[in-house]
Design a protein around this motif. Structure first.
Motif, PDB file in Angstrom:
ATOM      1  N   ARG A  48      12.995  17.357  41.286  1.00  0.00           N
ATOM      2  CA  ARG A  48      11.639  17.684  40.847  1.00  0.00           C
ATOM      3  C   ARG A  48      10.706  16.622  41.405  1.00  0.00           C
ATOM      4  NH1 ARG A  48      14.364  15.187  36.791  1.00  0.00           N
ATOM      5  NH2 ARG A  48      13.376  13.350  35.861  1.00  0.00           N
ATOM      6  N   THR A  49       9.396  16.834  41.219  1.00  0.00           N
ATOM      7  CA  THR A  49       8.422  15.823  41.585  1.00  0.00           C
ATOM      8  C   THR A  49       7.390  15.707  40.468  1.00  0.00           C
ATOM      9  OG1 THR A  49       6.993  15.026  43.371  1.00  0.00           O
ATOM     10  CG2 THR A  49       6.932  17.378  42.893  1.00  0.00           C
ATOM     11  N   CYS A  50       6.292  14.988  40.720  1.00  0.00           N
ATOM     12  CA  CYS A  50       5.432  14.553  39.610  1.00  0.00           C
ATOM     13  C   CYS A  50       4.441  15.623  39.168  1.00  0.00           C
ATOM     14  CB  CYS A  50       4.705  13.264  39.990  1.00  0.00           C
ATOM     15  SG  CYS A  50       3.552  13.491  41.347  1.00  0.00           S
ATOM     16  N   MET A  51       3.946  15.441  37.952  1.00  0.00           N
ATOM     17  CA  MET A  51       3.044  16.395  37.333  1.00  0.00           C
ATOM     18  C   MET A  51       1.738  16.606  38.108  1.00  0.00           C
ATOM     19  SD  MET A  51       1.667  16.496  33.384  1.00  0.00           S
ATOM     20  CE  MET A  51       3.196  15.944  32.671  1.00  0.00           C
ATOM     21  N   PRO A  52       1.076  15.543  38.616  1.00  0.00           N
ATOM     22  CA  PRO A  52      -0.187  15.778  39.321  1.00  0.00           C
ATOM     23  C   PRO A  52      -0.063  16.712  40.528  1.00  0.00           C
ATOM     24  CG  PRO A  52       0.001  13.461  38.739  1.00  0.00           C
ATOM     25  CD  PRO A  52       1.320  14.093  38.421  1.00  0.00           C
ATOM     26  N   LEU A  53       1.085  16.716  41.214  1.00  0.00           N
ATOM     27  CA  LEU A  53       1.234  17.602  42.368  1.00  0.00           C
ATOM     28  C   LEU A  53       1.030  19.058  41.963  1.00  0.00           C
ATOM     29  CD1 LEU A  53       3.712  17.440  45.284  1.00  0.00           C
ATOM     30  CD2 LEU A  53       3.579  19.551  43.975  1.00  0.00           C
ATOM     31  N   GLY A  54       1.618  19.461  40.838  1.00  0.00           N
ATOM     32  CA  GLY A  54       1.454  20.845  40.397  1.00  0.00           C
ATOM     33  C   GLY A  54       0.017  21.188  40.085  1.00  0.00           C
ATOM     34  N   ALA A  55      -0.721  20.245  39.492  1.00  0.00           N
ATOM     35  CA  ALA A  55      -2.126  20.493  39.184  1.00  0.00           C
ATOM     36  C   ALA A  55      -2.956  20.596  40.458  1.00  0.00           C
ATOM     37  CB  ALA A  55      -2.664  19.379  38.282  1.00  0.00           C
ATOM     38  N   MET A  56      -2.668  19.743  41.437  1.00  0.00           N
ATOM     39  CA  MET A  56      -3.408  19.806  42.705  1.00  0.00           C
ATOM     40  C   MET A  56      -3.116  21.104  43.440  1.00  0.00           C
ATOM     41  SD  MET A  56      -3.281  15.879  44.138  1.00  0.00           S
ATOM     42  CE  MET A  56      -2.206  14.932  43.060  1.00  0.00           C
ATOM     43  N   TRP A  57      -1.860  21.545  43.409  1.00  0.00           N
ATOM     44  CA  TRP A  57      -1.489  22.855  43.980  1.00  0.00           C
ATOM     45  C   TRP A  57      -2.379  23.936  43.383  1.00  0.00           C
ATOM     46  CZ3 TRP A  57       3.820  24.330  46.020  1.00  0.00           C
ATOM     47  CH2 TRP A  57       3.972  25.713  46.162  1.00  0.00           C
ATOM     48  N   ALA A  58      -2.525  23.919  42.055  1.00  0.00           N
ATOM     49  CA  ALA A  58      -3.319  24.938  41.377  1.00  0.00           C
ATOM     50  C   ALA A  58      -4.782  24.884  41.800  1.00  0.00           C
ATOM     51  CB  ALA A  58      -3.197  24.751  39.864  1.00  0.00           C
ATOM     52  N   VAL A  59      -5.375  23.700  41.832  1.00  0.00           N
ATOM     53  CA  VAL A  59      -6.795  23.570  42.171  1.00  0.00           C
ATOM     54  C   VAL A  59      -7.070  24.084  43.575  1.00  0.00           C
ATOM     55  CG1 VAL A  59      -8.717  21.960  42.460  1.00  0.00           C
ATOM     56  CG2 VAL A  59      -7.098  21.631  40.584  1.00  0.00           C
ATOM     57  N   LEU A  60      -6.158  23.833  44.506  1.00  0.00           N
ATOM     58  CA  LEU A  60      -6.351  24.295  45.877  1.00  0.00           C
ATOM     59  C   LEU A  60      -6.343  25.819  45.981  1.00  0.00           C
ATOM     60  CD1 LEU A  60      -4.135  21.698  47.784  1.00  0.00           C
ATOM     61  CD2 LEU A  60      -6.630  21.862  47.843  1.00  0.00           C
ATOM     62  N   GLY A  61      -5.864  26.500  44.944  1.00  0.00           N
ATOM     63  CA  GLY A  61      -5.870  27.962  44.934  1.00  0.00           C
ATOM     64  C   GLY A  61      -7.130  28.569  44.375  1.00  0.00           C
ATOM     65  N   VAL A  62      -8.157  27.752  44.111  1.00  0.00           N
ATOM     66  CA  VAL A  62      -9.447  28.247  43.618  1.00  0.00           C
ATOM     67  C   VAL A  62     -10.461  28.143  44.751  1.00  0.00           C
ATOM     68  CG1 VAL A  62     -11.301  27.900  41.933  1.00  0.00           C
ATOM     69  CG2 VAL A  62      -8.914  27.567  41.261  1.00  0.00           C
ATOM     70  N   HIS A  63     -11.242  29.181  44.951  1.00  0.00           N
ATOM     71  CA  HIS A  63     -12.182  29.202  46.066  1.00  0.00           C
ATOM     72  C   HIS A  63     -13.222  28.093  45.929  1.00  0.00           C
ATOM     73  CE1 HIS A  63     -14.560  30.798  49.350  1.00  0.00           C
ATOM     74  NE2 HIS A  63     -15.637  30.698  48.581  1.00  0.00           N
ATOM     75  N   GLY A  64     -13.406  27.344  47.002  1.00  0.00           N
ATOM     76  CA  GLY A  64     -14.405  26.291  47.027  1.00  0.00           C
ATOM     77  C   GLY A  64     -14.089  25.119  46.134  1.00  0.00           C
ATOM     78  N   ALA A  65     -12.814  24.959  45.755  1.00  0.00           N
ATOM     79  CA  ALA A  65     -12.425  23.886  44.825  1.00  0.00           C
ATOM     80  C   ALA A  65     -11.765  22.745  45.575  1.00  0.00           C
ATOM     81  CB  ALA A  65     -11.489  24.421  43.744  1.00  0.00           C
ATOM     82  N   ILE A  66     -11.967  21.533  45.055  1.00  0.00           N
ATOM     83  CA  ILE A  66     -11.324  20.345  45.598  1.00  0.00           C
ATOM     84  C   ILE A  66     -10.740  19.548  44.438  1.00  0.00           C
ATOM     85  CG2 ILE A  66     -11.690  18.148  46.810  1.00  0.00           C
ATOM     86  CD1 ILE A  66     -13.892  19.451  48.401  1.00  0.00           C
ATOM     87  N   PRO A  67      -9.467  19.168  44.521  1.00  0.00           N
ATOM     88  CA  PRO A  67      -8.908  18.286  43.493  1.00  0.00           C
ATOM     89  C   PRO A  67      -9.486  16.873  43.644  1.00  0.00           C
ATOM     90  CG  PRO A  67      -7.183  19.395  44.778  1.00  0.00           C
ATOM     91  CD  PRO A  67      -8.465  19.566  45.523  1.00  0.00           C
ATOM     92  N   PHE A  68      -9.769  16.243  42.508  1.00  0.00           N
ATOM     93  CA  PHE A  68     -10.201  14.841  42.488  1.00  0.00           C
ATOM     94  C   PHE A  68      -9.188  14.072  41.662  1.00  0.00           C
ATOM     95  CE2 PHE A  68     -12.288  11.115  40.829  1.00  0.00           C
ATOM     96  CZ  PHE A  68     -13.040  10.642  41.896  1.00  0.00           C
ATOM     97  N   VAL A  69      -8.477  13.135  42.307  1.00  0.00           N
ATOM     98  CA  VAL A  69      -7.378  12.426  41.665  1.00  0.00           C
ATOM     99  C   VAL A  69      -7.902  11.132  41.059  1.00  0.00           C
ATOM    100  CG1 VAL A  69      -5.128  11.361  42.008  1.00  0.00           C
ATOM    101  CG2 VAL A  69      -5.747  13.419  43.289  1.00  0.00           C
ATOM    102  N   GLN A  70      -7.803  11.026  39.742  1.00  0.00           N
ATOM    103  CA  GLN A  70      -8.202   9.811  39.048  1.00  0.00           C
ATOM    104  C   GLN A  70      -7.018   8.849  39.061  1.00  0.00           C
ATOM    105  OE1 GLN A  70     -10.932   8.672  38.269  1.00  0.00           O
ATOM    106  NE2 GLN A  70     -10.936   7.443  36.413  1.00  0.00           N
ATOM    107  N   GLY A  71      -6.881   8.156  40.186  1.00  0.00           N
ATOM    108  CA  GLY A  71      -5.750   7.264  40.359  1.00  0.00           C
ATOM    109  C   GLY A  71      -5.845   6.559  41.696  1.00  0.00           C
ATOM    110  N   ALA A  72      -4.723   5.993  42.135  1.00  0.00           N
ATOM    111  CA  ALA A  72      -4.688   5.238  43.379  1.00  0.00           C
ATOM    112  C   ALA A  72      -4.642   6.170  44.586  1.00  0.00           C
ATOM    113  CB  ALA A  72      -3.479   4.308  43.380  1.00  0.00           C
ATOM    114  N   GLN A  73      -4.901   5.603  45.768  1.00  0.00           N
ATOM    115  CA  GLN A  73      -4.918   6.408  46.980  1.00  0.00           C
ATOM    116  C   GLN A  73      -3.562   7.062  47.247  1.00  0.00           C
ATOM    117  OE1 GLN A  73      -6.269   3.969  50.203  1.00  0.00           O
ATOM    118  NE2 GLN A  73      -8.331   3.716  49.378  1.00  0.00           N
ATOM    119  N   GLY A  74      -2.488   6.351  46.924  1.00  0.00           N
ATOM    120  CA  GLY A  74      -1.165   6.906  47.194  1.00  0.00           C
ATOM    121  C   GLY A  74      -0.885   8.179  46.433  1.00  0.00           C
ATOM    122  N   CYS A  75      -1.498   8.342  45.251  1.00  0.00           N
ATOM    123  CA  CYS A  75      -1.270   9.549  44.446  1.00  0.00           C
ATOM    124  C   CYS A  75      -1.791  10.787  45.161  1.00  0.00           C
ATOM    125  CB  CYS A  75      -1.937   9.402  43.080  1.00  0.00           C
ATOM    126  SG  CYS A  75      -1.312   8.026  42.103  1.00  0.00           S
ATOM    127  N   ALA A  76      -2.867  10.625  45.934  1.00  0.00           N
ATOM    128  CA  ALA A  76      -3.392  11.746  46.709  1.00  0.00           C
ATOM    129  C   ALA A  76      -2.695  11.857  48.061  1.00  0.00           C
ATOM    130  CB  ALA A  76      -4.897  11.586  46.909  1.00  0.00           C
TER     131      ALA A  76
END
Length: 491
Positions: A48-76
């Motif tokens: 498995r992998t980490c929880m934020p990846l699944g949330a970013m996957w979801a956001v990228l499936g919304v038109h005109g949406a961009i995920p914003f990661v509240q964390g370090a650069q490596g998390c993105a």
């Protein structure tokens, strides 16, 4: 016998399979107390992998949406790299870029400035704010931070323009759960924030596909079209993560497709919500059911004959639309393929690994082919995996006793397979590549992630047509491994 070149007289058939060179030294059985994941403090080859990846996957499936990661650069960066490996597409993901000062003083300034820069440079319609372990541990008050950021945006770009931007918070501490829970939480967060009014029934159905590939989502849309049903697919990555290359592109680049915001707002007016993969999407479906009475249909994954049958039967009951002849023909072709190949698949020993929903769906289909499961490993611990798998095995009349791993890592899975007297096939994602090579059995790739082959994100395994694709690869993997090339024409 080791041959540097093929002799003129040829090679006898009984010697064709003895030229394998071991990939590793001879297996030495491990101490039993080190095998079980529950008795170890170290994770070996996580499934498995980490929880934020699944949330970013979801956001990228919304038109005109961009995920914003509240964390370090490596998390993105890690997620962008993973998506690029799997989908071969760019993924625009912004980050608050935490450094040491954020760990001490909190991430408020990073979020406010980061959202401001994202808005003025990329003009997104929707922003999905995804937290990480660092933000959650230091206790960032994300709701207040987002309010402050919106207030500053209203001052800089005006209230009308600022208020048109949807900002959805998804709390995903990556020290808990997995990518499935991240997607699941995103499904709840988006419908809770955006689907706020039930006023006029739309006659549609909602589809929350879970972490399915673009090819799978297109197959689901194909089924809906033939059923004459209009659907709202939440987190529709079929175009954003499999986009056509049609230069010149405008800047900032905005991928085509994705679920429009107005469709998400309309989800409260639908007839029902189908969460195809229960562990990734059930939360959104259950919320709409509790809040607005929109029926939640949770699973099973529409893989193989029975899984697709159940999806279409329920869809027909919800909408009143009969299953058309065109889909019955597709079903018949899958049945015909099963009949044409059963003598290759019957009683072959198979191990399945991956996300629990994928393992459940693929195992049911494997049993339809006559394969015999010997080990079934769901990467994310689940309250229902063991029970659901027991039901599937019982329904199929399977009397074997396969190893069931509910969570844990692939070390225990691999150690068990090494001690089996026979194994013919592994079905799973690219995490099982080294295991298959060491055991010298074929690996049929499915599920997330598949990063060591090209094009798997474009094909389907769901539906009847997807079942034919998966069946074909399974049968050909068995044929390619067990039979000499010049004799397969006799089979």
């Amino acid at each position: 016998m080791r041959l540097n070149e093929i002799p003129v007289e040829g090679i006898p058939y009984d010697q064709l399979k003895i030229e394998k060179i071991p990939c590793a030294p001879a297996y030495a059985e491990r101490a039993p107390e080190l095998v079980s994941a529950g008795s170890r403090t170290v994770v070996v080859n996580p499934n498995r992998t980490c929880m934020p990846l699944g949330a970013m996957w979801a956001v990228l499936g919304v038109h005109g949406a961009i995920p914003f990661v509240q964390g370090a650069q490596g998390c993105a960066t890690y997620v962008r790299y993973t998506f690029c490996r799997v989908f071969k597409e760019p993924a625009t993901i912004a980050t608050a870029s935490f450094h040491e000062d954020a760990a001490v003083f909190g991430g408020r300034r990073n979020l406010v400035e980061g959202l401001r820069n994202l808005v003025v440079r990329y003009h997104p319609e929707v922003i999905g704010v995804v937290t990480t372990c660092s933000s959650e541990i230091i206790g960032d008050d994300m709701v207040s931070f987002i309010k402050l950021a919106r207030a500053q945006l209203r001052q800089e770009i005006g209230p009308e323009q600022a208020d048109r931007i949807e900002i959805v918070l998804v709390n995903t501490p990556s020290f808990a759960g997995s990518h499935l829970e991240g997607y699941d939480r995103a499904s709840r967060a988006f419908v809770e924030n955006m689907a706020t009014v039930r006023d006029k029934p739309n006659g549609k159905v909602n589809i929350i596909p879970g972490l399915l590939y673009p090819g799978d989502i297109r197959e689901i849309k194909h089924l809906l079209r033939h059923m004459g049903v209009e659907g709202i697919v939440l987190f529709d990555i079929s175009d954003p993560l499999d986009a056509p290359l049609r230069p010149p592109q405008k800047f900032p680049y905005e991928p085509p497709g994705g679920t429009p915001a107005e469709q998400i707002r309309d989800m409260a007016n639908s007839l029902a919500t189908f969460a195809l993969l229960p562990h990734a999407g059930q939360a959104g479906a259950r919320y709409l059911e509790r809040k607005y009475g929109v029926r939640a249909v949770v699973g099973p994954p529409p893989v193989g004959v029975q899984g697709t049958d159940q999806f279409l039967r329920t869809l027909s009951a919800v909408t009143g639309q009969p299953v058309p002849e065109s889909l019955l023909d597709e079903r018949g072709r899958l049945i015909d393929s099963l009949a044409d190949t059963f003598h290759h698949t019957m009683m072959k020993k198979v191990a399945v690994m991956g996300d629990p929903d994928v393992v459940l769906g693929v195992t049911r289909f494997a049993l339809e082919m006559g394969l015999e499961p010997v080990a079934l490993a769901g990467g994310t611990a689940s309250k229902t995996f063991t029970r659901d798998m027991s039901v599937i095995l019982k329904e199929a009349g399977f009397t074997g006793d396969p190893l069931l791993l509910n969570g844990g890592d692939l070390f225990e899975f691999e150690e068990y397979l090494k001690k089996l007297p026979r194994l013919d096939l592994i079905i799973g994602n690219s995490k099982a590549v080294d295991i298959a090579k060491e055991l010298q059995v074929p690996l049929v790739r499915t599920g997330f992630p598949v990063y060591d082959r090209f094009g798997y994100q474009k094909r389907a395994v769901v539906g009847y047509r997807g079942g034919e694709i998966l069946l074909t690869e399974i049968v050909n993997s068995i044929l390619g491994y067990q039979y000499p090339d010049d004799r397969t024409h006799q089979l």
